[in-house]
Design a protein around this motif. Structure first.
Motif, PDB file in Angstrom:
ATOM      1  N   ALA A 115       0.850  -1.193   0.000  1.00  0.00           N
ATOM      2  CA  ALA A 115       0.000   0.000   0.000  1.00  0.00           C
ATOM      3  C   ALA A 115       0.887   1.246   0.000  1.00  0.00           C
ATOM      4  O   ALA A 115       2.079   1.181   0.295  1.00  0.00           O
ATOM      5  CB  ALA A 115      -0.912   0.006   1.215  1.00  0.00           C
ATOM      6  N   MET A 116       0.286   2.379  -0.329  1.00  0.00           N
ATOM      7  CA  MET A 116       1.043   3.620  -0.377  1.00  0.00           C
ATOM      8  C   MET A 116       0.257   4.744   0.300  1.00  0.00           C
ATOM      9  O   MET A 116      -0.924   4.943   0.013  1.00  0.00           O
ATOM     10  CB  MET A 116       1.325   3.990  -1.835  1.00  0.00           C
ATOM     11  CG  MET A 116       2.225   5.183  -1.990  1.00  0.00           C
ATOM     12  SD  MET A 116       2.799   5.442  -3.676  1.00  0.00           S
ATOM     13  CE  MET A 116       1.291   5.872  -4.496  1.00  0.00           C
ATOM     14  N   ILE A 117       0.923   5.453   1.188  1.00  0.00           N
ATOM     15  CA  ILE A 117       0.313   6.624   1.833  1.00  0.00           C
ATOM     16  C   ILE A 117       0.403   7.768   0.839  1.00  0.00           C
ATOM     17  O   ILE A 117       1.498   8.187   0.465  1.00  0.00           O
ATOM     18  CB  ILE A 117       1.036   6.981   3.148  1.00  0.00           C
ATOM     19  CG1 ILE A 117       0.962   5.810   4.121  1.00  0.00           C
ATOM     20  CG2 ILE A 117       0.430   8.249   3.758  1.00  0.00           C
ATOM     21  CD1 ILE A 117       1.822   5.985   5.374  1.00  0.00           C
ATOM     22  N   ILE A 118      -0.766   8.269   0.415  1.00  0.00           N
ATOM     23  CA  ILE A 118      -0.762   9.344  -0.580  1.00  0.00           C
ATOM     24  C   ILE A 118      -0.983  10.719   0.043  1.00  0.00           C
ATOM     25  O   ILE A 118      -0.693  11.724  -0.600  1.00  0.00           O
ATOM     26  CB  ILE A 118      -1.781   9.075  -1.712  1.00  0.00           C
ATOM     27  CG1 ILE A 118      -3.200   8.918  -1.172  1.00  0.00           C
ATOM     28  CG2 ILE A 118      -1.355   7.860  -2.516  1.00  0.00           C
ATOM     29  CD1 ILE A 118      -4.261   8.790  -2.259  1.00  0.00           C
ATOM     30  N   ALA A 119      -1.462  10.763   1.284  1.00  0.00           N
ATOM     31  CA  ALA A 119      -1.633  12.051   1.960  1.00  0.00           C
ATOM     32  C   ALA A 119      -1.796  11.831   3.458  1.00  0.00           C
ATOM     33  O   ALA A 119      -2.244  10.769   3.897  1.00  0.00           O
ATOM     34  CB  ALA A 119      -2.850  12.798   1.417  1.00  0.00           C
ATOM     35  N   VAL A 120      -1.423  12.844   4.214  1.00  0.00           N
ATOM     36  CA  VAL A 120      -1.635  12.867   5.663  1.00  0.00           C
ATOM     37  C   VAL A 120      -2.277  14.214   5.985  1.00  0.00           C
ATOM     38  O   VAL A 120      -1.791  15.250   5.533  1.00  0.00           O
ATOM     39  CB  VAL A 120      -0.313  12.704   6.444  1.00  0.00           C
ATOM     40  CG1 VAL A 120      -0.565  12.765   7.945  1.00  0.00           C
ATOM     41  CG2 VAL A 120       0.391  11.400   6.068  1.00  0.00           C
ATOM     42  N   VAL A 121      -3.356  14.171   6.738  1.00  0.00           N
ATOM     43  CA  VAL A 121      -4.041  15.397   7.133  1.00  0.00           C
ATOM     44  C   VAL A 121      -3.961  15.499   8.651  1.00  0.00           C
ATOM     45  O   VAL A 121      -4.353  14.574   9.364  1.00  0.00           O
ATOM     46  CB  VAL A 121      -5.521  15.393   6.681  1.00  0.00           C
ATOM     47  CG1 VAL A 121      -6.204  16.691   7.093  1.00  0.00           C
ATOM     48  CG2 VAL A 121      -5.626  15.165   5.182  1.00  0.00           C
ATOM     49  N   GLU A 122      -3.430  16.634   9.127  1.00  0.00           N
ATOM     50  CA  GLU A 122      -3.338  16.864  10.575  1.00  0.00           C
ATOM     51  C   GLU A 122      -3.587  18.333  10.871  1.00  0.00           C
ATOM     52  O   GLU A 122      -3.048  19.202  10.194  1.00  0.00           O
ATOM     53  CB  GLU A 122      -1.976  16.427  11.122  1.00  0.00           C
ATOM     54  CG  GLU A 122      -0.818  17.208  10.573  1.00  0.00           C
ATOM     55  CD  GLU A 122       0.483  16.978  11.322  1.00  0.00           C
ATOM     56  OE1 GLU A 122       0.451  16.808  12.546  1.00  0.00           O
ATOM     57  OE2 GLU A 122       1.519  16.990  10.660  1.00  0.00           O
ATOM     58  N   ASN A 123      -4.413  18.584  11.827  1.00  0.00           N
ATOM     59  CA  ASN A 123      -4.688  19.962  12.255  1.00  0.00           C
ATOM     60  C   ASN A 123      -4.851  20.920  11.081  1.00  0.00           C
ATOM     61  O   ASN A 123      -4.188  21.939  11.001  1.00  0.00           O
ATOM     62  CB  ASN A 123      -3.571  20.471  13.175  1.00  0.00           C
ATOM     63  CG  ASN A 123      -3.472  19.659  14.431  1.00  0.00           C
ATOM     64  OD1 ASN A 123      -4.469  19.160  14.946  1.00  0.00           O
ATOM     65  ND2 ASN A 123      -2.267  19.492  14.927  1.00  0.00           N
ATOM     66  N   HIS A 124      -5.733  20.592  10.162  1.00  0.00           N
ATOM     67  CA  HIS A 124      -6.044  21.432   9.005  1.00  0.00           C
ATOM     68  C   HIS A 124      -4.839  21.637   8.076  1.00  0.00           C
ATOM     69  O   HIS A 124      -4.814  22.567   7.292  1.00  0.00           O
ATOM     70  CB  HIS A 124      -6.609  22.785   9.441  1.00  0.00           C
ATOM     71  CG  HIS A 124      -7.755  22.670  10.380  1.00  0.00           C
ATOM     72  ND1 HIS A 124      -8.979  22.180   9.994  1.00  0.00           N
ATOM     73  CD2 HIS A 124      -7.866  22.927  11.702  1.00  0.00           C
ATOM     74  CE1 HIS A 124      -9.789  22.168  11.037  1.00  0.00           C
ATOM     75  NE2 HIS A 124      -9.141  22.618  12.078  1.00  0.00           N
ATOM     76  N   LYS A 125      -3.833  20.787   8.188  1.00  0.00           N
ATOM     77  CA  LYS A 125      -2.647  20.852   7.350  1.00  0.00           C
ATOM     78  C   LYS A 125      -2.593  19.581   6.526  1.00  0.00           C
ATOM     79  O   LYS A 125      -2.800  18.489   7.056  1.00  0.00           O
ATOM     80  CB  LYS A 125      -1.424  20.927   8.264  1.00  0.00           C
ATOM     81  CG  LYS A 125      -0.238  21.604   7.688  1.00  0.00           C
ATOM     82  CD  LYS A 125       0.639  21.969   8.859  1.00  0.00           C
ATOM     83  CE  LYS A 125       2.057  21.794   8.708  1.00  0.00           C
ATOM     84  NZ  LYS A 125       2.868  21.974   9.844  1.00  0.00           N
TER      85      LYS A 125
END
Length: 163
Positions: A115-125
């Motif tokens: 699998a591949m992580i395509i995005a990380v969302v944290e604290n509106h970032k």
């Protein structure tokens, strides 16, 4: 598109939809299953130009047609074939995941799961396409692409902190 939902006590629910093109549609779903749809004049959004009433069965058939369950446009068929078995999953992380605080490279995500992580969302970032040095933060959401078995393996990596 903008959708506003309103409870209509004793009647049901009202949905007001404004499309990207500026068209206005109001859908009322009655508690007895009836649906009413009102289409409004583009230049005068308070002037209804058409109205249709459907029972529950009719509304479900229309929903299937509009939703593409009975016919998939050729352009979308190509996209479906290209993605075939790929699934995009969103993983909301809390402190219970052992992978928190470790880098993507340290976890060997792609090698151990496929699998591949395509995005990380944290604290509106948003971090799009994070590299191997990216450290997985707590209270974030990971957007991951992979086939079903790859997603299962990835979930184990998140839980165990290793492959």
């Amino acid at each position: 598109m903008n959708v506003r939902e309103t409870d209509l006590p004793g009647i049901g629910k009202k949905f007001q939809v404004t499309t990207r093109g500026g068209d206005k549609l109001i859908i009322i779903i009655h508690d007895d299953g009836r649906r009413e749809m009102y289409h409004f004049e583009y230049d005068d959004p308070d002037e209804s130009i058409s109205m249709i009433t459907m029972d529950d069965d009719e509304a479900r058939i229309i929903a299937a047609i509009v939703g593409g369950m009975t016919y998939v446009p050729k352009a979308l068929e190509k996209v479906d074939m290209a993605f075939d078995e790929l699934i995009i999953e969103w993983y909301k992380l809390d402190n219970s995941y052992a992978a928190i605080g470790k880098s993507i490279g340290e976890l060997n995500v792609r090698q151990n799961s496929g699998a591949m992580i395509i995005a990380v969302v944290e604290n509106h970032k948003k971090h799009v396409n994070p590299g191997p040095d990216f450290v997985i933060p707590s209270e974030s959401t990971l957007v991951v692409v992979g086939e079903r078995e790859q997603q299962k393996s990835f979930k184990q990596i998140l839980l165990n902190g290793s492959g």
